[in-house]
Scaffold this motif. Structure first.
Motif, short mmCIF file in Angstrom:
data_model
loop_
_atom_site.label_atom_id
_atom_site.label_comp_id
_atom_site.label_asym_id
_atom_site.label_seq_id
_atom_site.Cartn_x
_atom_site.Cartn_y
_atom_site.Cartn_z
N GLY A 136 -7.73 -12.50 8.96
CA GLY A 136 -7.33 -12.29 7.59
C GLY A 136 -6.06 -11.44 7.51
O GLY A 136 -5.17 -11.69 6.69
N ASP A 137 -5.99 -10.43 8.38
CA ASP A 137 -4.83 -9.55 8.39
C ASP A 137 -3.57 -10.34 8.75
O ASP A 137 -2.54 -10.23 8.08
CB ASP A 137 -5.06 -8.44 9.41
CG ASP A 137 -4.23 -7.21 9.09
OD1 ASP A 137 -3.88 -7.03 7.90
OD2 ASP A 137 -3.93 -6.44 10.01
N ALA A 138 -3.68 -11.15 9.81
CA ALA A 138 -2.52 -11.94 10.25
C ALA A 138 -2.10 -12.92 9.16
O ALA A 138 -0.92 -13.04 8.84
CB ALA A 138 -2.85 -12.68 11.54
N LEU A 139 -3.07 -13.59 8.56
CA LEU A 139 -2.73 -14.63 7.59
C LEU A 139 -2.18 -14.05 6.29
O LEU A 139 -1.32 -14.65 5.66
CB LEU A 139 -3.95 -15.52 7.32
CG LEU A 139 -4.44 -16.30 8.54
CD1 LEU A 139 -5.60 -17.19 8.16
CD2 LEU A 139 -3.31 -17.11 9.15
N THR A 185 -3.10 -8.68 -6.76
CA THR A 185 -3.93 -7.50 -6.98
C THR A 185 -3.86 -6.51 -5.82
O THR A 185 -3.63 -5.32 -6.02
CB THR A 185 -5.39 -7.94 -7.17
OG1 THR A 185 -5.40 -9.13 -7.94
CG2 THR A 185 -6.17 -6.86 -7.87
N VAL A 186 -4.09 -7.00 -4.60
CA VAL A 186 -4.17 -6.08 -3.46
C VAL A 186 -2.87 -6.08 -2.66
O VAL A 186 -2.51 -5.07 -2.05
CB VAL A 186 -5.34 -6.49 -2.53
CG1 VAL A 186 -5.55 -5.42 -1.48
CG2 VAL A 186 -6.60 -6.69 -3.33
N GLY A 187 -2.18 -7.20 -2.62
CA GLY A 187 -0.95 -7.27 -1.83
C GLY A 187 -1.24 -7.68 -0.40
O GLY A 187 -2.37 -7.61 0.07
N VAL A 188 -0.19 -8.13 0.30
CA VAL A 188 -0.42 -8.74 1.61
C VAL A 188 -0.81 -7.71 2.67
O VAL A 188 -1.54 -8.01 3.61
CB VAL A 188 0.83 -9.52 2.10
CG1 VAL A 188 1.16 -10.65 1.15
CG2 VAL A 188 2.02 -8.60 2.27
N ILE A 189 -0.34 -6.47 2.52
CA ILE A 189 -0.52 -5.52 3.63
C ILE A 189 -1.97 -5.09 3.77
O ILE A 189 -2.49 -4.96 4.88
CB ILE A 189 0.42 -4.30 3.43
CG1 ILE A 189 1.87 -4.78 3.55
CG2 ILE A 189 0.13 -3.22 4.45
CD1 ILE A 189 2.89 -3.70 3.40
N LEU A 190 -2.66 -4.89 2.65
CA LEU A 190 -4.03 -4.37 2.73
C LEU A 190 -5.09 -5.43 2.42
O LEU A 190 -6.27 -5.12 2.37
CB LEU A 190 -4.18 -3.18 1.78
CG LEU A 190 -3.29 -1.99 2.14
CD1 LEU A 190 -3.37 -0.92 1.07
CD2 LEU A 190 -3.68 -1.40 3.48
N MET A 191 -4.66 -6.67 2.24
CA MET A 191 -5.60 -7.71 1.83
C MET A 191 -6.77 -7.88 2.78
O MET A 191 -7.90 -8.17 2.37
CB MET A 191 -4.83 -9.04 1.70
CG MET A 191 -5.68 -10.22 1.27
SD MET A 191 -6.56 -9.94 -0.29
CE MET A 191 -8.00 -10.97 -0.04
N PRO A 220 -0.07 1.99 -6.69
CA PRO A 220 -0.29 0.58 -6.38
C PRO A 220 -1.78 0.28 -6.24
O PRO A 220 -2.54 1.14 -5.78
CB PRO A 220 0.46 0.35 -5.07
CG PRO A 220 0.97 1.66 -4.63
CD PRO A 220 0.66 2.70 -5.65
N THR A 221 -2.19 -0.91 -6.62
CA THR A 221 -3.62 -1.22 -6.70
C THR A 221 -4.29 -1.34 -5.34
O THR A 221 -5.39 -0.86 -5.12
CB THR A 221 -3.83 -2.53 -7.47
OG1 THR A 221 -3.03 -2.49 -8.64
CG2 THR A 221 -5.27 -2.71 -7.84
N GLY A 222 -3.60 -2.01 -4.40
CA GLY A 222 -4.18 -2.26 -3.09
C GLY A 222 -4.78 -1.03 -2.44
O GLY A 222 -5.97 -1.02 -2.10
N PRO A 223 -3.99 0.05 -2.31
CA PRO A 223 -4.52 1.24 -1.65
C PRO A 223 -5.74 1.82 -2.36
O PRO A 223 -6.67 2.28 -1.69
CB PRO A 223 -3.34 2.21 -1.70
CG PRO A 223 -2.14 1.33 -1.76
CD PRO A 223 -2.55 0.13 -2.54
N VAL A 224 -5.78 1.78 -3.70
CA VAL A 224 -6.93 2.35 -4.41
C VAL A 224 -8.18 1.51 -4.14
O VAL A 224 -9.26 2.05 -3.89
CB VAL A 224 -6.66 2.42 -5.93
CG1 VAL A 224 -7.81 3.12 -6.64
CG2 VAL A 224 -5.36 3.16 -6.20
N ILE A 225 -8.01 0.18 -4.16
CA ILE A 225 -9.15 -0.69 -3.85
C ILE A 225 -9.66 -0.42 -2.44
O ILE A 225 -10.87 -0.35 -2.19
CB ILE A 225 -8.76 -2.18 -4.01
CG1 ILE A 225 -8.52 -2.52 -5.50
CG2 ILE A 225 -9.83 -3.09 -3.44
CD1 ILE A 225 -8.24 -3.97 -5.77
N VAL A 226 -8.73 -0.25 -1.51
CA VAL A 226 -9.14 -0.01 -0.13
C VAL A 226 -9.96 1.27 -0.03
O VAL A 226 -10.96 1.33 0.70
CB VAL A 226 -7.89 0.05 0.79
CG1 VAL A 226 -8.26 0.63 2.14
CG2 VAL A 226 -7.30 -1.34 0.96
#
Lengths: 241, 300
Positions: free
Chosen positions: B43-46, B203-209, B256-262
């Motif tokens: 998932g991280d790579a894709l 919503t999350v972005g590619v880096i933390l998806m 940014p939303t991604g980091p908060v969701i993480v």
């Protein structure tokens, strides 16, 4: 017509031959052990017959047909270590997987499949463990679950890859009993086996393998000191019996 | 409780809540299969691989509509996936290295393209960089609808092929002997992972998806020994963490939303690892403590 018919089979991994120019007939209603040293190609032979490993050359027939057209006639017990036993599922569910081939795409197992699977668990003495998470089973119990899954396939021909590896004595006796029952019911069973000492007690026939097929036939003919020397290269100490 | 009122009646908050819930459910379900097939890093790579797709789609069409960008992302993700699978099946490079190669090469290309776009004097380009870390506040209704539709299709496929996917994940070799085309089925399942990633781009972005895929599944596994329950719990945990994280990021402006969701996901994972009823380690401690006390009582 033999259950398994193999001619001129050659299999290679990255140019290195694993099986070389192999001819093998396995008659129906027999109990055959495939033995040979590590790296002899025993598992590869089974996997090639089952179409999991591509053959470089040769012909394989199952009851006279290519495997692809006779899948439902064949059951398979892989090596126990080949799956992740921490997978979130229970024994009954694993046994039901043996029925997926007959169910076909998309259809879900129903009450009928559940009953068949329960019956197979009973045959291997595992009724009490149907709902047990599979990681909480002992090695012997896991092996019995795999055997029950193969029974659920209701095949005419079974391939089993080291079903006795790492199991307790009770399980070993139970499994031998099931194999003989299958044979007596007219099924053909082919087993990759490690323990040379038990070969004459457990099996009718043997195929001695070391990349090439050294010998095959009824135990009395093929399981000779001479053939074993050829297969294992003089490293078989126990044979002085 | 004005926040609940706003979740229903405030346009932005409602989109954020619905969008992140859809994302959480889809990625929670597909993440289970990824984790069980030991493809957590896939998932991280894709997701990283999707970035150049977003940029190219914009450069080629000049359009920023969600469907265009999602299609670009999906195409790049699928190409990345096919390359990874081919490398793994046909060469002696191990899967981990194949993932590493594709992740960095595609993401590198994506960052270069992003810079090129931003350097061009194009007033319309603003905002493409939000795909890096996600910005739920920018979600519009059409995006949420698109996410729900393609997510729904992905879930339908998983439902129809549930038994096949389960067997593939548990014992691919046995599946092969039954006549299942395991390579094709595996490619399809990984391809659906790309769908989940595409849904998470805004919503999350590619880096933390990848956290959205791996964390809910790992947390859910701690509570059950059944695959169907694990999938259900994973969808719930994904939806809840996504929702809470997204709403927090919108209310506490500017994050940014991604980091908060993480961070929300991390809390769910830690709690589950400790107290999960199936595998939680706290129960092990309790049992061990009880046993020790029991021994003391019998010796004294």
């Amino acid at each position: 017509m033999p259950a398994v018919y193999v001619r001129d089979l050659t299999v290679a991994y990255e140019e290195k031959p694993v099986l070389w120019d192999l001819d093998l007939d396995i008659p129906t209603a027999s109990l055959t052990a495939i033995v040979g040293p590590n790296g002899a190609g025993k598992s590869t032979l089974i996997k090639t017959i089952l179409g999991l490993v591509p053959a470089a050359a040769g012909t394989i027939r199952i009851f006279g047909e290519p495997y692809g057209r006779n899948r439902k006639a064949v059951g398979y017990v892989p090596q126990r270590g080949s799956v992740d036993w921490d997978f979130p599922t229970d024994a009954l569910d694993v046994v039901m997987m043996g029925l997926y081939g007959k169910l076909g795409w998309i259809r879900r197992p129903s009450r009928r499949e559940r009953d068949v699977a329960l019956n197979c668990l009973e045959q291997v003495g595992m009724s009490d463990f149907a709902k047990r998470q599979i990681s909480q089973l002992s090695g012997g119990q896991q092996q019995r679950v795999f055997l029950a899954r193969a029974l659920a396939q209701d095949a005419r021909l079974y391939f089993m890859d080291e079903p006795f590896a790492g199991v307790d004595a009770t399980t070993e006796i139970a499994i031998v009993g099931i194999l003989k029952t299958l044979r007596d019911a007219g099924k053909t069973v082919v087993v990759v086996h490690h323990d040379l000492e038990t070969v004459p007690d457990y099996f009718d026939r043997v195929a001695l393998l070391n990349v090439k097929l050294i010998a095959t036939g009824p135990i009395a003919e093929a399981f000779s000191r001479d053939n074993l020397q050829k297969t294992y290269g003089g490293k078989v100490a126990f044979l002085d019996r | 409780m004005s926040i609940f009122h706003d979740l229903i009646y405030d346009y932005t908050l409602r989109n954020v809540a619905l969008g992140s819930a859809v994302l959480g459910i889809v990625s929670g379900v597909l993440g289970c299969f990824a984790v069980l097939r030991r493809q957590g890093l896939m998932g991280d790579a894709l997701s990283h691989a999707a970035l150049p797709g977003v940029c190219l789609a914009y450069m080629l069409t000049g359009s920023k509509t969600p469907v265009t960008l999602m299609l670009g992302a999906a195409a790049a993700g699928w190409i990345g996936m096919l390359i990874i699978l081919q490398i793994t099946r046909r060469t002696r490079i191990d899967p981990g290295s194949a993932l590493g190669i594709i992740l960095t090469v595609f993401f590198g290309l994506g960052v270069v393209l992003l810079t090129v776009i931003q350097k061009g004097n194009d007033a319309n380009q603003a905002g493409l960089d939000k795909f890096l870390f996600g910005q739920a506040a920018a979600l519009v209704e059409s995006q949420v609808v698109t996410m729900a539709v393609i997510g729904g299709i992905a879930l339908l496929i998983v439902t129809a092929l549930y038994k096949e996917f389960k067997l593939l994940a548990f014992d691919a070799e046995f599946a092969g002997t039954l006549g299942l085309r395991t390579h094709a089925l595996g490619t399809l399942l990984t391809g659906l992972l790309v769908v989940a990633i595409v849904i998470g781009l805004n919503t999350v972005g590619v880096i933390l998806m990848s956290a959205m895929l791996v964390a809910p599944a790992s947390a859910a596994r701690q509570w059950t020994n059944s695959l169907s329950h694990m999938i259900l719990y994973s969808a719930l945990i994904g939806a809840l963490s996504g929702l809470v994280g997204a709403v927090l990021s919108v209310v506490e402006t500017g994050v940014p939303t991604g980091p908060v969701i993480v961070l929300c996901l991390a809390a769910a994972v830690i709690f589950s690892l400790l107290f999960g009823s199936a595998q939680g380690i706290a129960w092990d401690w309790v049992r061990r403590l009880k046993r020790r006390n029991g021994m003391k009582e019998t010796t004294t």
